[in-house]
Write an enzyme that holds these catalytic residues in place. Structure first.
Site, PDB file in Angstrom:
ATOM      1  N   LYS A   1     -27.770 -13.662  29.915  1.00 42.35           N
ATOM      2  CA  LYS A   1     -28.345 -14.542  28.890  1.00 42.35           C
ATOM      3  C   LYS A   1     -29.280 -15.570  29.561  1.00 42.35           C
ATOM      4  O   LYS A   1     -29.907 -15.228  30.557  1.00 42.35           O
ATOM      5  CB  LYS A   1     -27.239 -15.214  28.085  1.00 42.35           C
ATOM      6  CG  LYS A   1     -26.203 -14.193  27.601  1.00 42.35           C
ATOM      7  CD  LYS A   1     -25.303 -14.681  26.542  1.00 42.35           C
ATOM      8  CE  LYS A   1     -24.368 -13.542  26.154  1.00 42.35           C
ATOM      9  NZ  LYS A   1     -23.659 -13.767  24.945  1.00 42.35           N
TER      10      LYS A   1
ATOM     11  N   GLU B   1     -21.185  -4.302  19.707  1.00 48.09           N
ATOM     12  CA  GLU B   1     -20.762  -5.678  19.921  1.00 48.09           C
ATOM     13  C   GLU B   1     -20.514  -6.361  18.576  1.00 48.09           C
ATOM     14  O   GLU B   1     -21.467  -6.825  17.930  1.00 48.09           O
ATOM     15  CB  GLU B   1     -21.855  -6.465  20.659  1.00 48.09           C
ATOM     16  CG  GLU B   1     -22.206  -5.940  22.024  1.00 48.09           C
ATOM     17  CD  GLU B   1     -22.795  -7.036  22.908  1.00 48.09           C
ATOM     18  OE1 GLU B   1     -22.202  -7.307  23.956  1.00 48.09           O
ATOM     19  OE2 GLU B   1     -23.814  -7.625  22.547  1.00 48.09           O
TER      20      GLU B   1
ATOM     21  N   GLY C   1     -18.568 -14.152  22.823  1.00 51.44           N
ATOM     22  CA  GLY C   1     -18.374 -15.526  23.290  1.00 51.44           C
ATOM     23  C   GLY C   1     -17.230 -16.275  22.637  1.00 51.44           C
ATOM     24  O   GLY C   1     -17.106 -17.489  22.785  1.00 51.44           O
TER      25      GLY C   1
ATOM     26  N   ASN D   1     -24.842  -9.170  31.221  1.00 48.81           N
ATOM     27  CA  ASN D   1     -25.875  -9.852  30.434  1.00 48.81           C
ATOM     28  C   ASN D   1     -25.778 -11.339  30.769  1.00 48.81           C
ATOM     29  O   ASN D   1     -24.883 -12.026  30.285  1.00 48.81           O
ATOM     30  CB  ASN D   1     -25.610  -9.598  28.940  1.00 48.81           C
ATOM     31  CG  ASN D   1     -26.531 -10.408  28.053  1.00 48.81           C
ATOM     32  OD1 ASN D   1     -27.495 -11.015  28.530  1.00 48.81           O
ATOM     33  ND2 ASN D   1     -26.247 -10.428  26.760  1.00 48.81           N
TER      34      ASN D   1
ATOM     35  N   GLU E   1     -27.784 -12.159  19.243  1.00 46.69           N
ATOM     36  CA  GLU E   1     -28.360 -13.505  19.396  1.00 46.69           C
ATOM     37  C   GLU E   1     -29.842 -13.493  19.046  1.00 46.69           C
ATOM     38  O   GLU E   1     -30.403 -14.524  18.671  1.00 46.69           O
ATOM     39  CB  GLU E   1     -28.112 -14.023  20.823  1.00 46.69           C
ATOM     40  CG  GLU E   1     -26.679 -14.510  20.984  1.00 46.69           C
ATOM     41  CD  GLU E   1     -26.139 -14.465  22.401  1.00 46.69           C
ATOM     42  OE1 GLU E   1     -26.919 -14.308  23.354  1.00 46.69           O
ATOM     43  OE2 GLU E   1     -24.905 -14.593  22.548  1.00 46.69           O
TER      44      GLU E   1
ATOM     45  N   SER F   1     -16.583 -10.688  24.542  1.00 42.84           N
ATOM     46  CA  SER F   1     -15.391 -11.266  25.185  1.00 42.84           C
ATOM     47  C   SER F   1     -14.673 -10.305  26.133  1.00 42.84           C
ATOM     48  O   SER F   1     -13.443 -10.305  26.193  1.00 42.84           O
ATOM     49  CB  SER F   1     -14.425 -11.813  24.140  1.00 42.84           C
ATOM     50  OG  SER F   1     -15.045 -12.852  23.405  1.00 42.84           O
TER      51      SER F   1
END
Ligand code: PGA
Length: 241
Positions: free
Chosen positions: A8, A163, A169, A6, A96, A202
């Site tokens: 982003k 997740e 992150g 991903n 997100e 992570s």
């Protein structure tokens, strides 16, 4: 095993050159049973899928509009358009996007339209730190699954990505025993026909040593570490060593 990158909101045309290493790695390891999927920003879907012709690596998007039909929706892209430029997958329900207002019911509409367009869906679920601390992890996961997959009978094109929001992150990953419990809990929700369940949050070339031992995980959704081809390859290698 899935290894889904991903990206982003990172990457440009130049970044794609760094994928040559991953293409070579994938070709050299054709016999391995792993599947690599790159989900770059929409601007890179077409150039990336062209570059990946004749490889086993596939391309996905990171979100889409809820209607598969065209319409007056400035700035939006629908699932059919993504399919048209080479995407085979789409990530939906990422935290997100939930954080900026994407509701379970909107995610449900997006999943339905993406199924109609022939995309495979990487459906993200996960609890916040607050929910975890108040022991509401299972309740959150249940609700996200129930609402997100409402009235979807055929789930054969759905992959779940668990997740935990607090681990995205941050460098933090759940304790193995907690992770196993959550994945088993999710699997149980589906009975015998459980979709593949990925873990995300992570995942890097260090945390993979712990994560790879968890046999109930069917693969990984990798953010930060997937932007560096060397680290990404390292994660895949370490999974099998
Ligand atoms: P991370 O992101 O690997 O950088 O934690 C994962 C994700 O957001 O899917």
């Amino acid at each position: 095993m899935y290894f889904i990158a991903n990206w982003k909101m990172y990457g440009d045309l130049k970044t794609l050159n760094s994928l040559d290493k991953v293409i070579k790695f994938s070709k050299d390891n054709r016999k391995n049973k792993f599947k690599i999927v790159y989900c770059p920003p929409n601007t890179l879907i077409r150039p990336l899928s062209k570059r990946l012709i004749k490889t086993k690596i596939e391309v996905g998007a990171q979100n889409c509009h809820e209607s598969e039909n065209s319409g007056a929706h400035t700035g939006q892209v629908n699932s059919k358009m993504l399919r048209n430029v080479g995407a085979k997958y789409v990530i939906l329900g990422h935290s997100e996007n939930r954080q900026i207002g994407e509701t379970d019911s909107l995610i449900n509409s997006k999943i339905k339209s993406s199924i109609k367009s022939g995309l495979k869906i990487i459906f993200c679920i996960g609890e916040t730190l607050k929910e975890r601390r108040s022991k509401k992890t299972n309740q959150t996961l249940s609700l996200q699954i129930k609402k997100g997959l409402k009235s979807i009978k055929n789930k054969s094109n759905i992959i779940i990505a668990y997740e935990p929001v607090w681990s995205i992150g941050t460098g933090l990953i759940p304790k193995s025993e907690d992770l196993i419990k959550s994945i088993k809990f999710i699997k149980k929700k589906f009975g015998k026909k459980s979709p593949k369940i990925l873990y995300g949050g992570s995942v890097n070339n260090i945390s993979i040593s712990q994560l790879k031992k968890i046999s109930v995980i069917d693969g990984f959704l990798i953010g930060g570490a997937s932007q560096d081809s060397k680290k990404f390859i390292d994660i895949i290698k370490k999974t099998y060593i």
